[in-house]
Design a protein around this motif. Structure first.
Motif, PDB file in Angstrom:
ATOM      1  N   ILE A   1       0.635  -1.589   0.385  1.00 50.73           N
ATOM      2  CA  ILE A   1       0.305   0.129  -0.171  1.00 50.73           C
ATOM      3  C   ILE A   1       0.776   1.344   0.214  1.00 50.73           C
ATOM      4  O   ILE A   1       1.921   1.204   0.944  1.00 50.73           O
ATOM      5  N   ILE A   2       0.778   1.713  -1.269  1.00 50.76           N
ATOM      6  CA  ILE A   2       1.297   3.402  -1.113  1.00 50.76           C
ATOM      7  C   ILE A   2       0.817   4.747  -1.234  1.00 50.76           C
ATOM      8  O   ILE A   2      -0.098   4.121  -2.300  1.00 50.76           O
ATOM      9  N   SER A   3       1.307   5.541  -0.549  1.00 56.73           N
ATOM     10  CA  SER A   3       1.037   7.169  -0.801  1.00 56.73           C
ATOM     11  C   SER A   3       2.138   7.268  -0.980  1.00 56.73           C
ATOM     12  O   SER A   3       3.320   7.444  -0.636  1.00 56.73           O
ATOM     13  N   THR A   4       1.818   8.245  -2.176  1.00 58.22           N
ATOM     14  CA  THR A   4       2.462   9.900  -3.349  1.00 58.22           C
ATOM     15  C   THR A   4       2.260  11.198  -3.124  1.00 58.22           C
ATOM     16  O   THR A   4       0.809  11.001  -3.288  1.00 58.22           O
ATOM     17  N   TYR A   5       3.090  11.752  -3.340  1.00 58.39           N
ATOM     18  CA  TYR A   5       2.713  13.351  -4.102  1.00 58.39           C
ATOM     19  C   TYR A   5       3.396  13.761  -5.031  1.00 58.39           C
ATOM     20  O   TYR A   5       4.715  13.103  -4.285  1.00 58.39           O
ATOM     21  N   SER A   6       2.386  14.556  -5.939  1.00 56.30           N
ATOM     22  CA  SER A   6       3.835  14.833  -6.340  1.00 56.30           C
ATOM     23  C   SER A   6       3.581  16.128  -6.904  1.00 56.30           C
ATOM     24  O   SER A   6       1.879  15.998  -7.213  1.00 56.30           O
ATOM     25  N   SER A   7       4.120  16.947  -6.917  1.00 62.77           N
ATOM     26  CA  SER A   7       3.989  18.979  -7.016  1.00 62.77           C
ATOM     27  C   SER A   7       3.203  18.801  -7.914  1.00 62.77           C
ATOM     28  O   SER A   7       4.142  18.114  -9.795  1.00 62.77           O
ATOM     29  N   PRO A   8       2.721  20.315  -8.945  1.00 63.18           N
ATOM     30  CA  PRO A   8       2.495  20.421  -9.696  1.00 63.18           C
ATOM     31  C   PRO A   8       3.833  19.950 -10.681  1.00 63.18           C
ATOM     32  O   PRO A   8       4.298  20.588 -12.174  1.00 63.18           O
ATOM     33  N   THR A   9       5.312  20.990 -10.071  1.00 58.95           N
ATOM     34  CA  THR A   9       5.787  21.426 -11.081  1.00 58.95           C
ATOM     35  C   THR A   9       7.385  20.135 -10.663  1.00 58.95           C
ATOM     36  O   THR A   9       8.369  20.494 -11.284  1.00 58.95           O
ATOM     37  N   GLU A  10       6.705  18.259 -10.413  1.00 59.35           N
ATOM     38  CA  GLU A  10       8.018  17.784 -10.165  1.00 59.35           C
ATOM     39  C   GLU A  10       7.433  16.772 -10.748  1.00 59.35           C
ATOM     40  O   GLU A  10       6.025  16.594 -10.701  1.00 59.35           O
ATOM     41  N   LYS A  11       8.279  16.218 -11.131  1.00 57.08           N
ATOM     42  CA  LYS A  11       8.134  14.894 -12.193  1.00 57.08           C
ATOM     43  C   LYS A  11       7.903  13.897 -11.309  1.00 57.08           C
ATOM     44  O   LYS A  11       8.059  14.024 -10.326  1.00 57.08           O
ATOM     45  N   LEU A  12       6.859  12.460 -11.824  1.00 58.70           N
ATOM     46  CA  LEU A  12       5.411  11.905 -11.068  1.00 58.70           C
ATOM     47  C   LEU A  12       7.331  10.944 -10.534  1.00 58.70           C
ATOM     48  O   LEU A  12       8.236  10.211 -11.477  1.00 58.70           O
ATOM     49  N   PRO A  13       6.541   9.711  -9.281  1.00 55.30           N
ATOM     50  CA  PRO A  13       8.139   8.982  -9.159  1.00 55.30           C
ATOM     51  C   PRO A  13       8.277   7.617  -9.156  1.00 55.30           C
ATOM     52  O   PRO A  13       8.010   6.704  -8.832  1.00 55.30           O
ATOM     53  N   LEU A  14       7.545   7.921 -10.714  1.00 52.64           N
ATOM     54  CA  LEU A  14       7.582   6.187 -11.525  1.00 52.64           C
ATOM     55  C   LEU A  14       8.553   5.690 -11.245  1.00 52.64           C
ATOM     56  O   LEU A  14       8.130   3.955 -10.921  1.00 52.64           O
ATOM     57  N   PRO A  15       9.970   5.713 -11.315  1.00 50.41           N
ATOM     58  CA  PRO A  15      11.090   4.627 -11.139  1.00 50.41           C
ATOM     59  C   PRO A  15      11.127   3.944  -9.747  1.00 50.41           C
ATOM     60  O   PRO A  15      10.972   2.771  -9.859  1.00 50.41           O
ATOM     61  N   ILE A  16      10.990   4.947  -8.637  1.00 53.90           N
ATOM     62  CA  ILE A  16      10.488   4.347  -7.145  1.00 53.90           C
ATOM     63  C   ILE A  16       8.870   3.370  -6.961  1.00 53.90           C
ATOM     64  O   ILE A  16       8.830   2.568  -6.859  1.00 53.90           O
ATOM     65  N   LEU A  17       7.781   4.167  -7.438  1.00 57.75           N
ATOM     66  CA  LEU A  17       6.688   3.220  -7.392  1.00 57.75           C
ATOM     67  C   LEU A  17       6.999   1.666  -7.709  1.00 57.75           C
ATOM     68  O   LEU A  17       6.760   1.002  -7.885  1.00 57.75           O
ATOM     69  N   SER A  18       7.746   2.034  -9.275  1.00 58.41           N
ATOM     70  CA  SER A  18       7.602   0.008 -10.202  1.00 58.41           C
ATOM     71  C   SER A  18       9.150  -0.226  -9.431  1.00 58.41           C
ATOM     72  O   SER A  18       8.893  -1.286  -9.438  1.00 58.41           O
ATOM     73  N   ASN A  19       9.910  -0.098  -9.220  1.00 54.92           N
ATOM     74  CA  ASN A  19      10.921  -0.657  -8.205  1.00 54.92           C
ATOM     75  C   ASN A  19      10.110  -1.854  -6.617  1.00 54.92           C
ATOM     76  O   ASN A  19      10.197  -2.207  -6.532  1.00 54.92           O
TER      77      ASN A  19
END
Length: 353
Positions: A164-182
């Protein structure tokens, strides 16, 4: 074959009615049931053994996994809304984004005292992510490489592990997709919640931005489903930027927008109908002393009559009376859910300064 003594039942019932002043209806009904038990022609030993069995203990029922996701915007300002939602909906898991200023994990854990709290710091004053999971589910931390704005924990349900993962991505930052994939690679069952600030017409937004295109491709690659399409989650943009995502079939998850607007995001309550948790409700026994007292006064003469008719020796009568007292005490006992201290008992006195 056991028979029922209706004459004796009417006689004892009348005695109960005569002494029922001040007793509530529940106690009187329970007294009738005890008298009914007494008037069957079981041996007294058999009857007492029946009474000594745990009486009316509630069955442990199963329940569905529910998750509350809330971009709280400011933890201290909107904690009252959060606690009210917890009290009302009793989610097993809580996902929080945008806590505002650095808040110690211990402070959050003190408020969410029945949850195991996992927290990631943010990259700005409005960031941060929290996963809080009911302690009875015994969650364990999942490595997110200490990255900001993303936190994960795992639970085991029916021998199946769920991240179960919670994440926040501000409008000016890239999505943390590499970490999520891991993180996804650690389990075949994953639930991701967060404010992605990713807009895409695929999930009901009026436009598609770059983050929305990237997220859509990533969802397809990892065979993930969005469970709250077209649900307005942002009060400012009137669009869907808080998402509930998982490997679970779309039809088995129900999401509802909750009517709280202390933050500039609506909370989301997600119910996973196919993830069934074992109920861990604890019960305590309470003796109904009013019931015990009146039934003791009514049935003591019955015990004496049995002893007289059976020519019991004093030690035999004493043993039977002891068994009767023990059995009646258990028969006068009911089960009640052990109450946790309400979350409303605690209020932080810290100000948002």
């Amino acid at each position: 074959m056991n028979q029922f003594n209706m004459y004796k039942y009417n006689e004892l019932q009348q005695q109960l009615n005569n002494g029922a002043a001040g007793l509530n209806e529940t106690t009187i009904r329970a007294g009738y049931q005890i008298i009914e038990d007494w008037c069957w022609t079981y041996s007294r030993t058999e009857l007492f053994n029946r009474w000594k069995q745990p009486h009316q203990k509630p069955d442990q029922t199963d329940y569905k996994l529910t998750i509350l996701h809330y971009n709280i915007r400011n933890f201290y300002t909107n904690q009252c809304d959060l606690l009210e939602m917890i009290e009302k909906y009793k989610p097993a898991v809580i996902s929080l984004n945008e806590l505002s200023k650095q808040i110690p994990t211990e402070a959050i854990a003190k408020i969410l005292f029945s949850y195991e709290v996992f927290k990631a710091e943010g990259t700005n004053t409005h960031g941060g992510a929290v996963i809080a999971i009911d302690k009875q589910l015994k969650p364990i931390s999942v490595d997110c490489q200490q990255q900001p704005n993303i936190i994960a924990a795992a639970i085991l349900v029916n021998n199946k592990s769920y991240n179960i993962i919670s994440t926040y991505s501000s409008p000016t930052e890239k999505l943390p997709l590499p970490i999520l994939s891991n993180v996804l690679q650690n389990s075949q069952a994953n639930i991701v919640l967060g404010d992605f600030n990713a807009k895409n017409t695929t999930w009901g937004c009026t436009q598609t931005n770059q983050k929305g295109r990237e997220l859509e491709s990533w969802l397809k690659l990892n065979k993930l489903n969005i469970h709250n399409p077209a649900m307005i989650t942002s009060l400012r943009s009137k669009t869907t930027i808080d998402l509930v995502i998982s490997t679970v079939q779309e039809a088995s998850v129900q999401c509802n927008q909750l009517p709280y607007n202390g933050s500039d995001h609506f909370p989301i309550l997600a119910e996973f109908n196919d993830i069934i948790l074992k109920h861990q409700q604890q019960y305590i026994q309470k003796i109904n002393w009013n019931l015990y007292t009146i039934m003791l006064s009514i049935l003591s003469s019955e015990i004496e009559y049995i002893a007289h008719e059976s020519n019991m020796q004093p030690h035999e009568w004493f043993q039977m009376f002891q068994d009767f007292l023990s059995a009646l005490r258990i028969r006068s006992t009911t089960w009640h859910p052990a109450k946790k201290t309400s979350a409303f008992a605690y209020r932080s006195h810290q100000n948002d300064d």
